[in-house]
Motif scaffolding. Structure first.
Motif, PDB file in Angstrom:
ATOM      1  N   LEU A  99      -7.093  -5.030 -12.333  1.00 25.12           N
ATOM      2  CA  LEU A  99      -7.329  -5.716 -11.067  1.00 25.12           C
ATOM      3  C   LEU A  99      -6.601  -5.003  -9.934  1.00 25.12           C
ATOM      4  CD1 LEU A  99      -6.754  -9.403 -12.282  1.00 25.12           C
ATOM      5  CD2 LEU A  99      -8.964  -8.349 -11.737  1.00 25.12           C
ATOM      6  N   LEU A 100      -7.119  -5.194  -8.721  1.00 22.25           N
ATOM      7  CA  LEU A 100      -6.451  -4.711  -7.514  1.00 22.25           C
ATOM      8  C   LEU A 100      -5.958  -5.911  -6.724  1.00 22.25           C
ATOM      9  CD1 LEU A 100      -8.934  -1.907  -6.375  1.00 22.25           C
ATOM     10  CD2 LEU A 100      -6.782  -1.647  -7.611  1.00 22.25           C
ATOM     11  N   VAL A 101      -4.689  -5.871  -6.336  1.00 26.17           N
ATOM     12  CA  VAL A 101      -4.068  -6.980  -5.605  1.00 26.17           C
ATOM     13  C   VAL A 101      -4.060  -6.617  -4.125  1.00 26.17           C
ATOM     14  CG1 VAL A 101      -2.097  -8.526  -5.470  1.00 26.17           C
ATOM     15  CG2 VAL A 101      -2.618  -7.367  -7.629  1.00 26.17           C
ATOM     16  N   ARG A 102      -4.795  -7.380  -3.340  1.00 18.35           N
ATOM     17  CA  ARG A 102      -4.994  -7.071  -1.926  1.00 18.35           C
ATOM     18  C   ARG A 102      -3.753  -7.368  -1.077  1.00 18.35           C
ATOM     19  NH1 ARG A 102     -10.657  -7.296  -0.345  1.00 18.35           N
ATOM     20  NH2 ARG A 102     -10.031  -8.117   1.681  1.00 18.35           N
ATOM     21  N   ARG A 103      -3.778  -6.780   0.132  1.00 18.17           N
ATOM     22  CA  ARG A 103      -2.805  -7.063   1.200  1.00 18.17           C
ATOM     23  C   ARG A 103      -1.362  -6.793   0.789  1.00 18.17           C
ATOM     24  NH1 ARG A 103      -4.993 -12.936   3.360  1.00 18.17           N
ATOM     25  NH2 ARG A 103      -7.140 -12.314   3.839  1.00 18.17           N
ATOM     26  N   ARG A 104      -1.130  -5.689   0.134  1.00 22.53           N
ATOM     27  CA  ARG A 104       0.232  -5.320  -0.230  1.00 22.53           C
ATOM     28  C   ARG A 104       0.682  -4.145   0.622  1.00 22.53           C
ATOM     29  NH1 ARG A 104       2.066  -9.285  -3.898  1.00 22.53           N
ATOM     30  NH2 ARG A 104       0.211 -10.605  -3.967  1.00 22.53           N
ATOM     31  N   VAL A 105       1.788  -4.328   1.313  1.00 24.55           N
ATOM     32  CA  VAL A 105       2.267  -3.333   2.282  1.00 24.55           C
ATOM     33  C   VAL A 105       3.390  -2.515   1.664  1.00 24.55           C
ATOM     34  CG1 VAL A 105       3.307  -2.993   4.551  1.00 24.55           C
ATOM     35  CG2 VAL A 105       1.655  -4.847   4.193  1.00 24.55           C
ATOM     36  N   GLN A 106       3.294  -1.207   1.833  1.00 21.02           N
ATOM     37  CA  GLN A 106       4.341  -0.299   1.372  1.00 21.02           C
ATOM     38  C   GLN A 106       4.485   0.822   2.392  1.00 21.02           C
ATOM     39  OE1 GLN A 106       4.794  -0.162  -2.834  1.00 21.02           O
ATOM     40  NE2 GLN A 106       5.034   2.061  -2.845  1.00 21.02           N
ATOM     41  N   TRP A 165       1.316   1.169  -6.235  1.00 24.44           N
ATOM     42  CA  TRP A 165       0.586   0.900  -4.988  1.00 24.44           C
ATOM     43  C   TRP A 165      -0.353   2.051  -4.659  1.00 24.44           C
ATOM     44  CZ3 TRP A 165       0.364   3.498  -0.315  1.00 24.44           C
ATOM     45  CH2 TRP A 165      -0.103   2.774   0.799  1.00 24.44           C
ATOM     46  N   VAL A 166      -1.537   1.697  -4.126  1.00 25.36           N
ATOM     47  CA  VAL A 166      -2.479   2.707  -3.624  1.00 25.36           C
ATOM     48  C   VAL A 166      -2.922   2.305  -2.227  1.00 25.36           C
ATOM     49  CG1 VAL A 166      -3.320   3.436  -5.895  1.00 25.36           C
ATOM     50  CG2 VAL A 166      -4.451   1.542  -4.694  1.00 25.36           C
ATOM     51  N   LYS A 167      -3.238   3.299  -1.423  1.00 24.78           N
ATOM     52  CA  LYS A 167      -3.685   3.052  -0.060  1.00 24.78           C
ATOM     53  C   LYS A 167      -5.066   2.424  -0.063  1.00 24.78           C
ATOM     54  CE  LYS A 167      -4.293   5.494   4.356  1.00 24.78           C
ATOM     55  NZ  LYS A 167      -4.258   6.825   5.017  1.00 24.78           N
ATOM     56  N   SER A 216       4.991   0.470   5.449  1.00 24.38           N
ATOM     57  CA  SER A 216       4.279  -0.017   6.631  1.00 24.38           C
ATOM     58  C   SER A 216       2.779   0.261   6.590  1.00 24.38           C
ATOM     59  CB  SER A 216       4.880   0.597   7.917  1.00 24.38           C
ATOM     60  OG  SER A 216       6.248   0.284   8.030  1.00 24.38           O
ATOM     61  N   VAL A 217       2.233   0.527   5.404  1.00 26.50           N
ATOM     62  CA  VAL A 217       0.805   0.787   5.248  1.00 26.50           C
ATOM     63  C   VAL A 217       0.226  -0.272   4.316  1.00 26.50           C
ATOM     64  CG1 VAL A 217      -0.950   2.437   4.489  1.00 26.50           C
ATOM     65  CG2 VAL A 217       1.154   3.249   5.592  1.00 26.50           C
ATOM     66  N   VAL A 218      -0.916  -0.820   4.693  1.00 21.84           N
ATOM     67  CA  VAL A 218      -1.560  -1.845   3.875  1.00 21.84           C
ATOM     68  C   VAL A 218      -2.345  -1.191   2.743  1.00 21.84           C
ATOM     69  CG1 VAL A 218      -3.205  -3.761   3.849  1.00 21.84           C
ATOM     70  CG2 VAL A 218      -1.725  -3.412   5.837  1.00 21.84           C
TER      71      VAL A 218
END
Length: 262
Positions: free
Chosen positions: A87-94, A120-122, A96-98
């Protein structure tokens, strides 16, 4: 000389001071409480991050949860990644990039598994576009990571909703995700920090939590509120003395202005 303290204007000032003092006491005590709470949490997090890894099964079980005291505890787990249920978990910032967290179940055998946040992936070109995701390793791997509790709307501040693209979620909620899996999930999930054998390509690792100052700002705010008590009382006393001095000066002036009988 001090009868002016019973005038309506001064009575109103007395009431304001008497209300302000307990309010400042309460705010100071609340900030000191937050300082103690955050300091305890900071010490616990630091200890968990530096502790030697333990098997994840010793801290959580299917259908169970992850106590606050075990959050960020370093754990190990062996199994094979289930790429078909990734699964991909939306709206995760790392940085300062979503972007997305890549959540891949790890089957551990005996009808059990654990959710692993591989990193995390862009985000893609649009909110619903699928990003580029490095595939999980095949074969048996040993994962080391930080144990995390299952997310809810209350704990994360993220509002869940339906209608997302297939394979995407907003919350890492073990109970909800586990309903669609053919095996039972251990409570919570693991933020991957290391893997053996190493993956040929992997998402960006999730950084360790910022322990911060352990509530130092709360301590400063608590002291500040209690200093305001002294300022309020001192200002109140200063106004009284000034008013009394002005009245004395007026009385002396009045006496000097009165004619003296011959």
């Amino acid at each position: 000389m001090y009868r002016f303290l019973l005038t309506p204007r001064w009575l109103a000032l007395h009431v304001v001071v008497l209300l302000v003092i307990p309010a400042f006491v309460f705010l100071g005590r609340w900030q000191f409480g937050r300082f103690e709470e955050r300091s305890t949490s900071s010490h616990q997090t630091t200890a968990n991050l530096s502790a030697a890894p333990v098997p994840v099964e010793t801290l959580t079980a299917p259908g169970g949860g992850v106590p606050a005291k075990d959050r960020y505890r370093s754990v190990t787990v062996k199994g094979t990644f289930d790429a078909t249920h990734q699964l991909l978990v939306r709206r995760r910032v790392q940085d300062s990039v979503v972007g997305f967290y890549v959540l891949t179940p790890l089957e551990t055998g005996e009808g059990r598994g654990v959710l692993v946040n591989r990193g995390w992936v862009k985000a893609g070109a649009t909110a619903d576009a699928s990003p580029e995701v490095p595939p999980p390793s095949t074969g048996e791997v040993t994962v080391t990571g930080r144990l995390q509790p299952s997310e809810t709307e209350e704990s994360s501040g993220i509002r869940d909703r339906k209608g997302l693209p297939p394979g995407q979620v907003l919350l890492i909620n073990t109970e909800a995700i586990g309903r669609g899996l053919p095996y039972k999930l251990l409570g919570g999930y693991v933020d991957l920090t290391a893997q053996s054998p190493q993956a040929a390509a992997a998402p960006a690792p999730v950084p360790a939590p910022d322990v911060g100052g352990g509530g130092g700002l709360n301590l400063a705010y608590g002291v500040q509120w209690w200093l305001f008590i002294g300022i309020a009382v001192g200002g109140w006393a200063l106004l009284i003395r000034r008013e009394a001095a002005d009245l004395r000066a007026e009385a002396v002036k009045k006496e000097q202005a009165e004619p003296v009988d011959a």
